[in-house]
Design a protein around this motif. Structure first.
Motif, short mmCIF file in Angstrom:
data_model
loop_
_atom_site.label_atom_id
_atom_site.label_comp_id
_atom_site.label_asym_id
_atom_site.label_seq_id
_atom_site.Cartn_x
_atom_site.Cartn_y
_atom_site.Cartn_z
N THR A 76 0.77 -1.40 -0.22
CA THR A 76 0.04 -0.03 0.04
C THR A 76 0.96 1.34 -0.22
N ASP A 77 2.13 1.22 0.20
CA ASP A 77 3.03 2.36 0.22
C ASP A 77 3.14 2.85 -1.00
N ALA B 51 -0.03 -7.52 3.92
CA ALA B 51 0.55 -8.01 5.30
C ALA B 51 1.38 -6.70 5.82
N PHE B 52 1.40 -6.50 6.85
CA PHE B 52 2.09 -5.45 7.46
C PHE B 52 2.72 -5.75 8.91
N ARG B 53 3.54 -5.05 9.20
CA ARG B 53 4.10 -5.17 10.61
C ARG B 53 3.79 -3.95 11.58
N THR B 54 3.43 -4.39 12.75
CA THR B 54 2.92 -3.32 13.70
C THR B 54 4.32 -2.30 14.09
N ALA B 55 3.87 -0.86 14.11
CA ALA B 55 4.84 -0.15 14.77
C ALA B 55 4.78 0.10 16.12
N PRO C 39 -2.06 0.70 19.42
CA PRO C 39 -3.37 -0.27 19.65
C PRO C 39 -3.48 -1.27 18.30
N GLN C 40 -3.34 -2.67 18.44
CA GLN C 40 -3.65 -3.18 17.14
C GLN C 40 -4.80 -3.15 16.56
N ALA D 92 -7.26 -1.16 11.47
CA ALA D 92 -8.51 -0.62 10.75
C ALA D 92 -7.77 0.48 9.93
N GLY D 93 -6.84 0.95 10.15
CA GLY D 93 -6.07 1.98 9.29
C GLY D 93 -5.62 1.24 8.03
N GLU D 94 -5.00 0.23 8.17
CA GLU D 94 -4.25 -0.57 7.11
C GLU D 94 -5.54 -1.01 6.06
N GLU D 95 -6.62 -1.51 6.77
CA GLU D 95 -7.82 -2.03 5.99
C GLU D 95 -8.44 -0.94 5.04
N ARG D 96 -8.64 0.29 5.82
CA ARG D 96 -9.12 1.47 5.09
C ARG D 96 -8.17 1.74 3.81
#
Length: 314
Positions: A171-172, A198-202, A227-228, A233-237
Motif C-alpha cells: 500500500t505504500d 501484510a503489515f508489521r506493527t509499529a 493499539p492493534q 483498521a487504518g491498513e484496511e481503510r
C-alpha cells in the motif's frame, strides 16, 4: 508480433508444464502461442547431446517434441516454434520484450538443474520489462480448477469453477500494472480475486530515562505498541481505498480483502496454497546492485506451489 504469449522450453518436465499452462492462457486470451528454445554452441559437445547428433539437431528435436505435445493437447490453438542461438537469458529477454507475457518452468528450492536452480529464471524475472509467469512441473489443467464432483475431471466439465487468483498488495506504492494484471486474470477465469496485504506493527519510541528526583512526577508507564485494532483498521481503510477504482472497473470480479500482521512472504505462500495463480510485483532494475527481485518475490518464487506471475513496475 502476432503472439501475445511466449513460452521458453528447455527439455525439462517444468518446461513442458509451462508450455501447457501458456497454451491455456493463450486460449483464455484468444491469442496465439510462440514456443521458443534458446540454445548456444559449446566449445565441446554438451554431455546430454547424443554422440550421433549435433547440438543444433538436439535443440531442434527438443523443440519439435514440445510443440507436438502442446498441439496434441490444445488442438486449434495457433502455435509457432522458434529456435534461437543465443545466451539463454539474453534470448529469453529478447523474446519477452515483444510479448505480453513470458512463461517459464521452475523447479523451486533445492532442486537440481532446470531454469530456477541455474538462476536463468531468476535473472529473467529480475530483468524482464514484461510480466513473467513461472510454472512448476506436474501442473495440469485440473490444478487450475476447484475439485470436480462425482470424480469428473474439470476438463470434462468446462463450467467447473477456476481456483481464485491471489494478489500480494503493497500500500505504500501501489502499482497499477500489478493490480490490473490480477483483476484481468481473475476476470478471464471467471473467478474471485483475493487481495492480501501484510503489515508489521509499529511501536512507540521509548522515553529517554532521566535521573530520579524527589520532586519528580510519577514515572510514565513503559512503552506499549500502537493499539492493534487501530493499526489494523487504518491498513484496511488504505487497502479498500486503493482497490475502489479497480472494483468499479471490473464489477464482475468478486474481491475479498485480507489484511493481517505478519511477514508478507509467509502470509502470501499460505494464502496461495489453494490458489490457481499468485500475482506479485517487482520494482524496476537497480543498475547499481544488478538483478534484484526483492525478498518477498524471491521467497514466493521458491515456495509457492501454484504458478507465480511477477509483474515489473516502477
Amino acid at each position: 508480433m502476432p503472439y501475445d504469449i511466449v513460452v521458453g522450453i528447455d527439455g525439462s518436465t517444468e518446461g513442458l508444464a509451462a508450455a501447457h499452462w501458456a497454451a491455456q492462457e493463450a486460449q483464455r486470451r484468444g491469442t496465439g502461442l510462440s514456443v521458443i528454445h534458446v540454445w548456444h554452441r559449446h566449445p565441446h559437445p554438451a554431455p546430454y547431446v547424443p554422440m550421433d547428433s549435433t547440438e543444433r539437431d538436439w535443440a531442434e528435436q527438443l523443440l519439435r517434441e514440445a510443440v507436438r505435445r502442446v498441439r496434441a493437447a490444445h488442438p486449434g490453438l495457433r502455435i509457432t516454434d522458434r529456435l534461437v542461438c543465443d545466451a539463454t537469458v539474453a534470448g529469453l529477454l529478447k523474446a519477452a520484450a515483444v510479448a505480453d507475457l513470458l512463461v517459464l518452468g521452475s523447479r523451486g528450492l533445492g532442486a537440481l538443474g532446470g531454469f530456477l536452480t541455474g538462476s536463468v529464471s531468476q535473472r529473467v524475472v529480475g530483468r524482464s520489462a514484461r510480466p513473467v509467469v513461472l510454472v512448476r512441473a506436474g501442473r495440469s489443467a485440473t490444478d487450475e480448477h476447484l475439485p470436480a464432483t462425482h470424480g469428473v475431471a474439470p476438463e470434462e466439465i468446462p463450467e467447473t469453477p477456476y481456483r481464485q487468483v491471489v494478489l500480494g498488495l503493497q500500500t505504500d506504492r501501489p502499482c497499477e500494472e500489478l493490480i490490473e494484471f490480477a483483476f484481468d486474470a481473475a476476470r478471464r477465469r471467471g473467478t474471485g480475486l483475493s487481495v492480501v496485504h501484510a503489515f508489521r506493527t509499529a511501536f512507540r519510541p521509548a522515553p529517554v530515562p532521566s535521573a530520579p528526583m524527589v520532586s519528580a512526577a510519577p514515572e510514565s508507564p513503559p512503552p506499549v505498541p500502537w493499539p492493534q485494532a487501530r493499526v489494523l483498521a487504518g491498513e484496511e481503510r488504505t487497502v479498500t481505498a486503493v482497490l475502489r477504482p479497480w472494483r468499479e472497473k471490473y464489477p464482475t470480479v468478486p474481491v475479498t480483502e485480507t489484511v493481517t500482521e505478519g511477514r508478507a512472504a509467509v502470509v502470501l505462500v499460505q494464502a496461495a496454497q489453494d490458489a490457481g495463480l499468485l500475482v506479485v510485483g517487482r520494482r524496476g532494475i537497480d543498475h547499481q546492485v544488478g538483478v534484484f527481485t526483492g525478498p518477498v518475490t524471491h521467497a514466493v518464487l521458491h515456495h509457492a506451489g501454484c504458478p507465480v506471475a511477477v509483474v515489473p513496475h516502477d
